[in-house]
Design a protein around this motif. Structure first.
Motif: not given
Length: 938
Positions: A795-812, A815-818
């Motif tokens: 029940f508690t061996s995996r994260p109780r909460t998990k979030w992914i915040l992603g940013t992409t920027y395409d230019i010429d 392509s960048f991703s963070l």
């Protein structure tokens, strides 16, 4: 009852058949090249099809219908039929606006915004952008509700890591390849770490470059697909184009300078005459060992192993550790070599029938190590022959004996193949297929020995050769092992295979009603492969004993299932969908499950409300029913001990009164809202609640009683075991939580385009309901098959909460991703920690929440060449844990550094696993990873 239900389904199906008229058409790109596999859906219905090899399609629609046409990498197009009977539809390359969902429904496909179920759709480019080297690790950093991590102890589990969706264990997520069931792995996880007692399909071996998209249904789907779909379904859809081939060279290394990786793969396609295509992928890779041992504590070692010979002191252990601070341990990520082959294709055998096929083969070789056997643990005074077996440079021992480290080498072979036909018969869509799959894992233990006293049968020595026993003549026996032991052993392994036959038939009866009916027959075979005699005789090879003959063999079962599905579009906005399914298993009987779902669109289709409720089941795997073996494991405060895993149909199980396994049953409820209020912005929020009854668990280690004279004690004494464990339907559980997905794309910033995405999973409730269902013999011994350690793993061996915040920027050309992945805290109650008089823990451990940041840069050097660089975990964030007091006794321990150190030694094997303890952790311990790839498009 089962036969009655199946007859009802088939009767209803037959009574509804009738013919309909069709329109025909072709889907092409701007160069007039056909687009095979493009999806065409009648807007507002579930009526849909896909194009054949020539881009052609046929579909029955209303005269005023609007067609929604989609193809990966191309813009979605809506086409009004307006009474036309033949259409040529041209798609332009660009951002796909709307995916077509084929997962979670048995009636014809519909667009993603029309689906009544929460489905994540991930393209291959998104997986590659993570920079992760295997498919399962890419999903870890792309899907919040998906979790996987290396297990601390690298023996059989080094071949593949346990994964899970919504903290439900790997056994409760069904894996499909192009909509067909993927075979399970042969491996049963038995270590005290996340995934304990479970098995799942090997998804780590699927080559990422062979994948077109992944559709992850985050909802129970047993009614549609059968067993194992309690938590959800992952449908891996393979590339279906003969064009756009490429070759990729990959390399990587960790920030510590180890774990070097080299890989090369080719994905390409070809026409099959004028009526078909084949797409193929070949992938070779090798990853070197990444070693992350801890600095071993001498006092802890002396407490566990000191004093095994007269005069041995703490100074002797300190002298060894001064030369080998990590006590010779090698743990982290093992050396892995892999070869992967996959093909996917289709051929038009007639105007109305397509033959499709796919096949994959994966070979994996893993070289890992057991815990180092130190010279004070395997003492040369007890085993004098070790100076010849393992000569070293220790000046205090004969032959320089300085201990040894047994190796663990694993070979994995995994294959799956499907052959099927899709036809149109009087307006009915008919899909018939056969799927074959298997997974075999065999092991080798080297640099070890059998230290047990086993004598050969006595032989009479006739000294004077007169055929008469004379005075002084005796019988003699030979020591089979110890000084005569081999150094390499064949412990055997395990194998699993299945054959699955499917027939699925569907039809759109009107503008509002579509139905589907189908059946599945599946036969499964599980084999425990017998080890060589020396690997198990007398106790077997030191570190990993082989499979004994009485525990080996072939075990088989079959099951037959049928389903009926109906979808009713009450109006353009309101949909109802229902499915019923009946199955019969040869080993435990019948089950009946159902599912109902609904979707309502409003405010000009900008928002969608959706909900589903269903029942489900999971059949016990053959692994859980038949596995029986002795195994070495670390027992805090006692070192390495031999425990027994008793299967549920063995004489020992009957003697102990352990009940046979039956299926888990579940009730799932999901409700959510999704919206696209304005261009380029979308969101979904879904609440889920999963109740599982009679959940199958691998019990904790049941040891001797205080009285020492019970039936339990008798079994342990007879088999020379320190403890035993077994599978049992022990608990009822409830898991609830919220999934959130938010995306905002194509924001014009400068001359480029910026995009954001935020996705997360929050677990509200994940716990046992009611009392543990202990067998009588365990209850009478004052013990429980599920203790706090087990519950923490569940029940508690995996994260109780998990979030992914992603940013992409395409230019010429760039392509960048963070991406920032937040891993919430995980909690453990490790075996061996201090407990009170009632057995409740005074201390627990908590892994600190962390954010892992990944950077990716793509550079399109030319039209054909792309260079990609990824730095995963830029800031070298590592797992960290700390003790958490549970009561006043725990407070007292934390106030005393000596007691804290003692407790820490107990759960890290004297700091061998200092970073993650012996039970596991929440993300990779390897720190920063650098990866570089070069892709050439043909």
């Amino acid at each position: 009852m089962l036969k009655t239900k199946l007859c009802f389904i088939l009767t209803l199906f037959c009574g509804l058949m009738y013919a309909q008229t069709k329109i025909s058409g072709k889907v092409v790109d701007t160069n007039n090249e056909p687009l095979p596999g493009a999806n065409i859906v009648e807007k507002g219905t579930k009526n849909g099809t896909s194009t054949n090899f020539d881009g052609a399609f046929e579909l029955t629609v209303a005269e005023n219908a609007v067609l929604v046409v989609t193809f990966t990498g191309y813009e979605t197009k809506e086409v009004a039929v307006n009474g036309q009977t033949n259409l040529t539809i041209v798609l332009s390359e660009g951002q796909q606006l709307e995916e077509v969902v084929v997962t979670g429904t048995r009636t014809p496909a519909r667009s993603n915004t029309s689906s009544p179920l929460p489905v994540d759709i991930v393209g291959v480019k998104e997986l590659q952008a993570t920079g992760q080297t295997t498919f399962d690790k890419a999903l870890q950093y792309k899907i919040p509700s998906f979790n996987t991590v290396n297990t601390p102890v690298n023996d059989a589990t080094s071949l593949l890591d346990p994964y899970e969706i919504r903290n439900m264990g790997p056994s409760r997520t069904l894996i499909l390849i192009n909509g067909k069931r993927k075979n399970l792995s042969a491996l049963l996880y038995t270590q005290t770490s996340p995934g304990r007692g479970e098995t799942g399909a090997d998804i780590s071996g699927i080559p990422t470059d062979a994948i077109k998209t992944i559709q992850i249904l985050r909802d129970g789907a047993s009614a549609q697909y059968g067993s194992d779909a309690i938590a959800g379904v992952m449908n891996i859809i393979l590339k279906d184009s003969y064009k756009d081939g490429s070759a990729t060279f990959r390399s990587g290394i960790t920030g510590e300078g180890d774990g070097e990786m080299l890989g090369v793969n080719v994905n390409n396609g070809s026409k099959i005459g004028d009526r078909g295509f084949v797409n193929y992928t070949v992938d070779f890779s090798k990853t070197a060992l990444a070693n992350r041992p801890g600095t071993v504590d001498a006092e802890g070692e002396f407490a566990d192993f000191g004093g095994t010979r007269p005069g041995e002191t703490l100074a002797d252990i300190q002298e060894f550790l001064s030369r080998r601070p990590d006590a010779g341990n090698i743990n982290g990520s093992p050396e892995t070599t892999a070869a992967k082959f996959l093909i996917n294709g289709s051929v038009d055998v007639s105007d109305k029938t397509d033959m499709y096929f796919n096949a994959a083969y994966v070979y994996k070789k893993v070289n890992s190590f057991a815990n180092y056997r130190t010279p004070y643990w395997r003492d040369i005074q007890d085993f004098p022959y070790l100076e010849n077996f393992f000569p070293g440079s220790n000046p205090t021992n004969p032959g320089g004996y300085d201990g040894y480290v047994p190796t663990f080498e694993g070979d994995l072979n995994d294959f799956n193949a499907t052959l099927g036909f899709k036809s149109k018969i009087n307006g009915w869509n008919v899909d018939a297929s056969a799927t074959f799959g298997g997974n075999t894992q065999t092991y080798t233990v080297s640099n070890s020995h059998n230290r047990n006293v086993v004598l050969s049968p006595a032989t009479w020595v006739d000294a004077n050769n007169n055929g008469v026993v004379d005075p002084g003549e005796t019988t003699e026996s030979t020591q089979l092992y110890r000084e005569n032991s081999p150094l390499s052993f064949d412990p055997g392994g395990t194998s699993f295979s299945h054959i699955v036959g499917n027939i699925d038939i569907s039809k759109v009866l009107s503008d509002q009603v579509a139905i589907a009916v189908g059946a599945e027959f599946r036969t499964e075979n599980f084999e425990v492969i017998e080890g060589g005699l020396a690997s198990y005789d007398g106790g077997g090879a030191d570190s990993f004993a082989g499979n004994r003959p009485e525990n080996s063999g072939n075990f088989n079962r079959y099951n037959l299932g049928g389903y009926f599905d109906v979808a009713w579009d009450i109006n353009e906005d309101f949909l109802l969908n229902g499915t019923v399914r009946a199955e019969n298993f040869s080993d435990f009987g019948s089950t009946f499950v159902w599912k109902a779902s609904s979707r309502y669109k409003f405010m000009e289709d900008k928002y969608t409300l959706r909900a589903s409720v269903s029942t489900g089941f999971r059949a016990p795997t053959l692994h859980q029913i038949y596995t029986q073996k002795a195994q070495y494991s670390f027992i805090p405060g006692q070192g390495i001990q031999v425990g027994g895993l008793v299967n549920n149909i063995s004489p020992q199980a009957r003697f102990l009164g352990i009940p046979k396994l039956t299926a888990e049953e579940s009730t799932n409820f999901t409700v959510g809202i999704g919206g696209k209020p304005f261009k380029n912005f979308s969101f979904t929020v879904d609440y889920y609640n999963i109740q599982v009854e009679d959940r199958i668990v691998l019990s904790t280690e049941i040891g001797r009683t205080a009285a020492g004279n019970t039936t339990l004690d008798q079994v342990l004494d007879t088999n020379n075991l320190s403890d035993l464990s077994f599978f049992v339907n022990a608990i009822d559980t409830r898991t609830s939580g919220i999934d959130v997905v938010i995306g905002y794309s194509n924001l014009e910033v400068g001359t480029g385009k910026l995009g954001f995405n935020l996705s997360g999973n929050y677990t509200i409730q994940n716990e046992r309901e009611g009392a543990v269902k202990n067998p009588t013999i365990v209850a009478n011994a004052g013990q429980s098959v599920v203790n706090q350690t087990q519950e923490a793993l569940f029940f508690t061996s995996r994260p109780r909460t998990k979030w992914i915040l992603g940013t992409t920027y395409d230019i010429d050309k760039f392509s960048f991703s963070l991406n920032n992945t937040y891993f919430g805290k995980t909690e453990f109650f490790q075996q061996g920690l201090s407990t009170d008089a009632n057995g409740n823990f005074n201390l627990g451990t908590e892994f600190t929440p962390k954010v892992v940041t990944d950077l990716g840069i793509n550079y399109n050097a030319t039209k054909n060449i792309t260079i990609a660089a990824n730095i995963n975990n830029i800031f070298n964030v590592l797992p960290e844990w700390s003790f958490v007091s549970q009561n006043a006794a725990g407070d007292a321990i934390l106030a005393d550094p000596a007691l804290v150190k003692e407790q820490s030694n107990l759960i890290t094997f004297n700091q061998r696993y200092s970073q993650m303890t012996y039970d596991g952790y929440h993300f990779s311990q390897l720190g920063t990873l650098f990866n570089l790839s070069l892709n050439y498009k043909f």
